[in-house]
Design an enzyme around this catalytic site. Structure first.
Site, PDB file in Angstrom:
ATOM      1  N   GLU A  63      15.474   1.286  -9.482  1.00 14.71           N
ATOM      2  CA  GLU A  63      14.451   2.201 -10.004  1.00 14.71           C
ATOM      3  C   GLU A  63      14.141   1.990 -11.481  1.00 14.71           C
ATOM      4  O   GLU A  63      13.010   2.188 -11.929  1.00 14.71           O
ATOM      5  CB  GLU A  63      14.887   3.663  -9.799  1.00 14.71           C
ATOM      6  CG  GLU A  63      14.669   4.187  -8.390  1.00 14.71           C
ATOM      7  CD  GLU A  63      15.860   3.974  -7.468  1.00 14.71           C
ATOM      8  OE1 GLU A  63      16.696   3.097  -7.765  1.00 14.71           O
ATOM      9  OE2 GLU A  63      15.938   4.663  -6.457  1.00 14.71           O
ATOM     10  N   GLY A 109      15.334   4.414  -2.805  1.00 15.77           N
ATOM     11  CA  GLY A 109      15.433   5.503  -1.827  1.00 15.77           C
ATOM     12  C   GLY A 109      15.990   5.050  -0.482  1.00 15.77           C
ATOM     13  O   GLY A 109      16.504   5.871   0.285  1.00 15.77           O
ATOM     14  N   GLU A 155      19.647   5.102  -1.071  1.00 19.40           N
ATOM     15  CA  GLU A 155      20.014   6.522  -1.168  1.00 19.40           C
ATOM     16  C   GLU A 155      20.063   7.172   0.211  1.00 19.40           C
ATOM     17  O   GLU A 155      20.910   8.027   0.481  1.00 19.40           O
ATOM     18  CB  GLU A 155      19.026   7.249  -2.094  1.00 19.40           C
ATOM     19  CG  GLU A 155      19.173   6.798  -3.547  1.00 19.40           C
ATOM     20  CD  GLU A 155      18.117   7.374  -4.464  1.00 19.40           C
ATOM     21  OE1 GLU A 155      16.911   7.131  -4.204  1.00 19.40           O
ATOM     22  OE2 GLU A 155      18.464   8.074  -5.432  1.00 19.40           O
TER      23      GLU A 155
HETATM   24  N1  CO8 Z   1       6.794   0.576  -1.832  1.00 17.95           N
HETATM   25  C1  CO8 Z   1       5.604   0.170  -1.388  1.00 17.95           C
HETATM   26  N2  CO8 Z   1       5.383  -1.052  -0.884  1.00 17.95           N
HETATM   27  C2  CO8 Z   1       6.424  -1.893  -0.831  1.00 17.95           C
HETATM   28  C3  CO8 Z   1       7.703  -1.547  -1.286  1.00 17.95           C
HETATM   29  C4  CO8 Z   1       7.877  -0.223  -1.804  1.00 17.95           C
HETATM   30  N3  CO8 Z   1       9.060   0.233  -2.223  1.00 17.95           N
HETATM   31  N4  CO8 Z   1       8.517  -2.597  -1.114  1.00 17.95           N
HETATM   32  C5  CO8 Z   1       7.788  -3.572  -0.578  1.00 17.95           C
HETATM   33  N5  CO8 Z   1       6.528  -3.153  -0.405  1.00 17.95           N
HETATM   34  C6  CO8 Z   1       5.390  -3.919   0.130  1.00 17.95           C
HETATM   35  C7  CO8 Z   1       4.853  -4.908  -0.889  1.00 17.95           C
HETATM   36  O1  CO8 Z   1       3.969  -4.273  -1.780  1.00 17.95           O
HETATM   37  C8  CO8 Z   1       4.183  -5.904   0.020  1.00 17.95           C
HETATM   38  O2  CO8 Z   1       2.948  -5.370   0.410  1.00 17.95           O
HETATM   39  P1  CO8 Z   1       1.640  -6.338   0.484  1.00 17.95           P
HETATM   40  O3  CO8 Z   1       1.959  -7.298   1.604  1.00 17.95           O
HETATM   41  O4  CO8 Z   1       0.553  -5.385   0.827  1.00 17.95           O
HETATM   42  O5  CO8 Z   1       1.532  -7.014  -0.838  1.00 17.95           O
HETATM   43  C9  CO8 Z   1       5.090  -5.920   1.260  1.00 17.95           C
HETATM   44  O6  CO8 Z   1       5.824  -4.708   1.217  1.00 17.95           O
HETATM   45  C10 CO8 Z   1       6.060  -7.065   1.278  1.00 17.95           C
HETATM   46  O7  CO8 Z   1       6.743  -7.048   0.050  1.00 17.95           O
HETATM   47  P2  CO8 Z   1       7.229  -8.398  -0.669  1.00 17.95           P
HETATM   48  O8  CO8 Z   1       6.173  -9.433  -0.548  1.00 17.95           O
HETATM   49  O9  CO8 Z   1       7.680  -8.029  -2.026  1.00 17.95           O
HETATM   50  O10 CO8 Z   1       8.445  -8.792   0.289  1.00 17.95           O
HETATM   51  P3  CO8 Z   1       9.737  -9.671  -0.046  1.00 17.95           P
HETATM   52  O11 CO8 Z   1      10.420  -9.899   1.254  1.00 17.95           O
HETATM   53  O12 CO8 Z   1       9.385 -10.830  -0.884  1.00 17.95           O
HETATM   54  O13 CO8 Z   1      10.654  -8.700  -0.974  1.00 17.95           O
HETATM   55  C11 CO8 Z   1      11.729  -6.610  -1.512  1.00 17.95           C
HETATM   56  C12 CO8 Z   1      11.221  -7.557  -0.412  1.00 17.95           C
HETATM   57  C13 CO8 Z   1      12.898  -7.260  -2.261  1.00 17.95           C
HETATM   58  C14 CO8 Z   1      12.205  -5.359  -0.802  1.00 17.95           C
HETATM   59  C15 CO8 Z   1      10.593  -6.325  -2.508  1.00 17.95           C
HETATM   60  O14 CO8 Z   1       9.441  -5.948  -1.786  1.00 17.95           O
HETATM   61  C16 CO8 Z   1      10.894  -5.216  -3.493  1.00 17.95           C
HETATM   62  O15 CO8 Z   1      11.548  -5.459  -4.492  1.00 17.95           O
HETATM   63  N6  CO8 Z   1      10.405  -3.988  -3.200  1.00 17.95           N
HETATM   64  C17 CO8 Z   1      10.552  -2.871  -4.100  1.00 17.95           C
HETATM   65  C18 CO8 Z   1      11.953  -2.319  -4.125  1.00 17.95           C
HETATM   66  C19 CO8 Z   1      12.074  -1.171  -5.086  1.00 17.95           C
HETATM   67  O16 CO8 Z   1      11.803  -1.276  -6.259  1.00 17.95           O
HETATM   68  N7  CO8 Z   1      12.522  -0.011  -4.559  1.00 17.95           N
HETATM   69  C20 CO8 Z   1      12.684   1.208  -5.354  1.00 17.95           C
HETATM   70  C21 CO8 Z   1      11.467   2.057  -5.223  1.00 17.95           C
HETATM   71  S1  CO8 Z   1      11.552   3.485  -6.238  1.00 17.95           S
HETATM   72  C22 CO8 Z   1      12.521   4.549  -5.369  1.00 17.95           C
HETATM   73  O17 CO8 Z   1      13.000   4.261  -4.292  1.00 17.95           O
HETATM   74  C23 CO8 Z   1      12.741   5.885  -5.991  1.00 17.95           C
HETATM   75  C24 CO8 Z   1      13.553   6.822  -5.088  1.00 17.95           C
HETATM   76  C25 CO8 Z   1      13.702   8.180  -5.730  1.00 17.95           C
HETATM   77  C26 CO8 Z   1      12.366   8.913  -5.728  1.00 17.95           C
HETATM   78  C27 CO8 Z   1      12.580  10.359  -6.003  1.00 17.95           C
HETATM   79  C28 CO8 Z   1      11.176  11.052  -6.086  1.00 17.95           C
HETATM   80  C29 CO8 Z   1      11.308  12.465  -6.617  1.00 17.95           C
END
Ligand code: CO8
Length: 259
Positions: free
Chosen positions: A133, A110, A113
């Protein structure tokens, strides 16, 4: 109402909407999206603001996508919600002022996006963009399947979406996903420069150019060309067109009024 998940600031003629959840890599929860819509409404009323910049707080992330913790609770009905993330990004794409995504790190799901819904994307060289995703067994559902294919072509879009592979900033420039990549320390200044170039044009021409491109690419060529022609007809009757052409002939800088 004070914002908790974003910051709304203005500098000169620019409004900045900064996603302010760096501890969650600026993941977009519902509250953040609601605040964004509220901020866009407020900025629309501010005549002195000419353009809107979206960015993320901190050095790591523009926005890491939808908040995955909230996604765990979502049902099929939520995906069909007409006020969801897709709606918010449609609002941004058709926003009355030009928009720039200042991509300061991860722009995923997102977050990518959101950037694609903006008119212009400027990235820092440490940015990473992608639609991961499918790793969650969902699809990009906030315009990603459509806007990515339109920006980079169907083949590259399918590769990115099906593999979840991220693009670095250089590759994103190469494929037209962002217009340029600059060193992180130069990003803010470069975005200001791009914005001020746009703001030096006639505001009505900016509005109609934006509308013609966005709406024209969503329709057939003939309708798009008619939209372009009608937009031009409005501009030919405008004071700013007289000012722009006269200023050129008189070798001076044009002063546009937006009418
Ligand atoms: N949602 C919630 N929490 C998140 C997200 C996220 N997308 N991304 C990171 N965080 C949180 C982690 O859970 C972590 O929290 P905590 O410290 O409490 O454990 C904190 O942020 C730090 O994250 P990382 O330790 O993973 O940090 P890094 O620097 O190592 O990595 C990244 C950063 C690469 C961004 C990694 O966190 C990651 O891969 N995040 C997820 C990315 C992802 O998959 N995004 C897609 C999400 S789905 C989506 O966007 C759908 C959109 C369309 C929806 C339509 C609805 C109708």
């Amino acid at each position: 109402m004070p914002f908790e998940n974003i910051e709304l600031t203005t500098k000169d003629q620019l409004a900045y909407i900064t996603i302010n959840r760096p501890e969650a890599r600026n993941a977009l929860n519902k509250e953040t999206l609601d605040e964004m819509v509220e901020a866009l409404g407020r900025v629309a009323e501010q005549e002195e603001v000419g353009a809107v910049v979206f960015t993320g707080k901190g050095e790591k992330s523009f926005a890491a996508g939808a908040d995955i913790k909230q996604l765990t609770e979502k049902s099929a009905l939520d995906a069909l919600n007409p006020q969801g993330m897709q709606y918010v990004y449609d609002r941004i794409e058709s926003y009355e002022k030009p928009t720039i995504a200042m991509i300061n790190g991860y722009a995923l799901g997102g977050g990518c996006e959101l950037a694609m819904a903006c008119d212009i994307r400027v990235a820092s060289t440490n940015a990473k963009l992608g639609l991961p995703e499918l790793n969650l067994s969902i699809i990009p559902g906030a315009g990603g399947t459509q806007r990515l294919a339109r920006l980079v072509g169907k083949g590259k879009a399918l590769e990115m979406i099906l593999t979840g592979k991220m693009m670095d900033a250089q590759e994103a420039v190469q494929f037209g996903l962002v217009s340029e990549a600059v060193a992180p320390e130069d990003l803010a200044a470069r975005v200001e420069e791009v914005a001020s170039t746009i703001l030096s044009k006639g505001p009505l021409a900016v509005k109609l150019a934006k509308l013609s491109v966005h709406m024209g690419t969503e329709t057939d060529m003939k309708t798009g060309l008619m939209l372009e022609k009608l937009s031009q007809a409005i501009l030919f009757n405008s004071d700013d067109k007289n000012e722009g052409t006269q200023a050129f002939i008189e070798k001076r800088k044009a002063v546009f009024q937006g009418k």
